[in-house]
Design a protein around this motif. Sequence first.
Motif, short mmCIF file in Angstrom:
data_model
loop_
_atom_site.label_atom_id
_atom_site.label_comp_id
_atom_site.label_asym_id
_atom_site.label_seq_id
_atom_site.Cartn_x
_atom_site.Cartn_y
_atom_site.Cartn_z
N VAL B 81 14.71 15.88 11.71
CA VAL B 81 14.25 16.86 12.68
C VAL B 81 12.94 17.51 12.26
CG1 VAL B 81 14.84 18.98 13.89
CG2 VAL B 81 16.54 17.25 13.52
N LEU B 83 10.17 16.20 11.23
CA LEU B 83 9.04 15.52 11.86
C LEU B 83 9.07 15.66 13.38
CD1 LEU B 83 8.66 12.28 9.74
CD2 LEU B 83 7.16 14.25 9.81
N VAL B 84 10.27 15.66 13.94
CA VAL B 84 10.38 15.82 15.40
C VAL B 84 9.77 17.17 15.79
CG1 VAL B 84 12.01 16.10 17.31
CG2 VAL B 84 12.40 14.34 15.59
N ARG B 85 10.13 18.18 15.02
CA ARG B 85 9.62 19.52 15.31
C ARG B 85 8.09 19.55 15.12
NH1 ARG B 85 11.78 24.77 16.04
NH2 ARG B 85 9.99 25.84 16.85
#
Lengths: 511, 353
Positions: B81, B83-85
């Motif tokens: 998450v 990197l997603v964020r």
Amino acid sequence: MTKPITSDRTLAVLTGASILIVVGFGVLPILFALVDIARTPSGAVEALADRLMWQRFATTLGICGLTLAIALPVGMLQAWLLVRTDVPGRRALMMFTPFPLFLPPLVHVLSWFGVITMRGLPAIVLVYVISFMPFVVLFTARALDQIGRSHAETMRLIGGEWLVLIDDLRQALPMALIGGVLILVFILSDFAVADFLTSVGPAITVYGDTLYSHHLALRSAGAAGASLPGLVLCLALLLWALQRRRTLGTAIGTQHSVAEPVALGPLRWPLLGLLFLIVAVGSLLPLVALLIQSGSWSTIQKQFVIATDRVQFTVFTGAVAATAMVLLSLPLAYLASSSPRRSLIVDVLVFLPLAVPPLIFGIGLIRVWNHSMFDAIYLGSGIVIIAMVGRYLAFAYLPISGALERLDPAMTEAAQLSSASRWANLRTVLFPLIRNSVLPAWCIAFCFTLRELDTLIMLRAGQQSLPHHLYANVIFARQDEVAALALILAGVTYAPLLLVLALSRRPLRMV
Amino acid sequence: MTQRFVWNKFCCTLRLLFALPIALMITTAFVGCGRDAEPRQQVVLYTSLNEPTARAVIDAFEQETGVQVVVVADTERDKTVGLVRTLIEEQQRPRADVFWNSEAANTIRLQRAGVLERLDPPPAGAQRIPAPYRDPEGYWFGFAARARVFIVNTDLIAAEDIPTSMWDLIDPKWQGKAGLVRPVTGTTLTHITALYDLLGEEETNRFLDGIKKNECHLPPGNGRLAQLVGQGEIHFGFTDTSDFRLVQNEGYPVIAVYPDQDDIGTLLIPNTVARIRGGPNPENARRLIEFLLSDRAEEILAHHPRGHIPLKPGIDHPAEVRTPDEFLTMHIDSIQVGEKIEQRMLELDQLFR
């Protein structure tokens, strides 16, 4: 011959520039991250109304309470023995006292719990006590340093050595509590220790888990809202502690005379053993445990070769950040010493980033610095340096402002009476008196940069850091390799500490 | 004379010291430029896969194309998450070209957030990917999967007692001995969300209540769970094949069991790859995606010590890597799962408090 008007303008410009930098590096990112609360107030309110969040907040405060219940009495007693008694080798022991503080708690976890099988709440509290008790010791030691000979002698005459002990601890308690506040600040933003140590058996979820859940759910307003209780509590306590420190900070003039150490008689040696045990448990034994887990010297060598670039990057960015922090702290501390109102403003600017959860701070950094005009900074090491300066400036500021506050006002009065400018006053009177605190301030700031992970996780360049490499390997690599990496991180942290201690031959003073 | 010399020296030092805060911005920028200036032929890859595994493929791509890959990897602690964020926060000024995710749900979340770019025409090799493992609109593509298996400690569990179904986790026989990663992150969250989709609310809630009642251990990650089973602290539990193989390679007495082979089957979670909308190097991004979807990439990942499962038929793989035609796979709708995962995550966070 000084030029008052021009020189004061120079000082004003430098102070203004320092404040601007602190705002850009530390305060703006927080405002940019918390703006989600205004964008989606319902999300923030929902997060704040969540009973589970408050339960976890209470759990974390409970863990913190247990930690303080051990760290405060033990730490205060340790400081008293090291500062106010004739225990042999106390100076050397005092030098090693702050070491555990500079290792990330997860390194303590990896070192200790690779060897012993304790798990659950006792293990969590133990790790926090080992990691953070030096805050209490260092702050208490500073208070005890200021006890004058005549006061101590009076106490001894009235009630003997026991009254000296009781009176010393009573006087040092407010400063010890300030150390306790820093412990609370760090525990509130941590969740890795509880996660790791309750993998088996009943899980303990903490306040940091709630922030993390909102983060995982990509609910920015929820994360920002949920961070508010911790932020408000930490900031309020930090400001209380700082203002309290200022009122406690007795100025040490030329007439200050250090109290005679309390003679412990035959108890000296057993107490030396006890102190050695406490210091060894936090500073030395983790290294031995990691060395054993590493298995062989070749594993450490191999990991060092693999991680060389990251070691260089971490040392380089940490050194630049620490230098910047010291340079910023000098004018800021001077500004803070000039009036209570200014000191409050500077304290808020410097300590606010420490009170904010690191993930929130990381998001704010992206929002502020991810622009085309800052490409060179955002894509390179610059953003890492900014993150470190923004977050840990407080630890360079504390020793320098503490040194300024302890100066006897009489020392600057003569300069003021002769119409010397504030700039001239700072140059000719104050700086020579506080320069001994500059190297320790640099060293403390540098060591704190090496334990940073959560903010750097959010930043592209942060991936090059050694802590990131270690955490990425905690799960994916073999245990001996992880232990070797943790050992390398400890070595990189301890090396400059040892160098500074060898050069200055004095214990580090955090305040 | 000496006094004057000392004074001048002191003034010099002070000026230098106080000039530096202003110069700090410049220094910082210089540091940024000097160390990390980026060459022209490059592609920026954000990957939630652990970097050494990703490197095996990236090195081959760099050799073949001469394009340098700047890799930004996640830590296990961030459960994909982080990197997603970062990708969502960077949306206004994207810095990544390609997102290689170790699962599908968060890729679908990024698609919904408008972070991804549709590849039109589809990348070479996309047609050979089985339909359940690619986006019908062409935003993301699956490859090299992991299976959700039981890791079983054979020193602690006799051959005749080896669990074979997910329901064994809630069998009182295994009370306090089994494990499941706290289902609020990673592939375990995907797994539970898929179960809701497949079994319905009632059955899945019964399973989760059973997990709690049976005092299952809830470690924070699959790697950690696999380690704990290997070390004998937990008898068995759900993990990913890649984490199982890591522990097996360390010499621990463990085997993998593909559960529910006579029932709903074993969940297969593919890696997914997608192009970032507005990324700085779109052409190189396409080249990297096409390479990742090539037979060669799946072959490299299959032969890697973590043994990823090729999705395309006919890929050379070691005998111990079981392909989808060798076991019953769970049929799920990845897009449905991706769309529901956020809500499930919050519910599960409340349930496993």
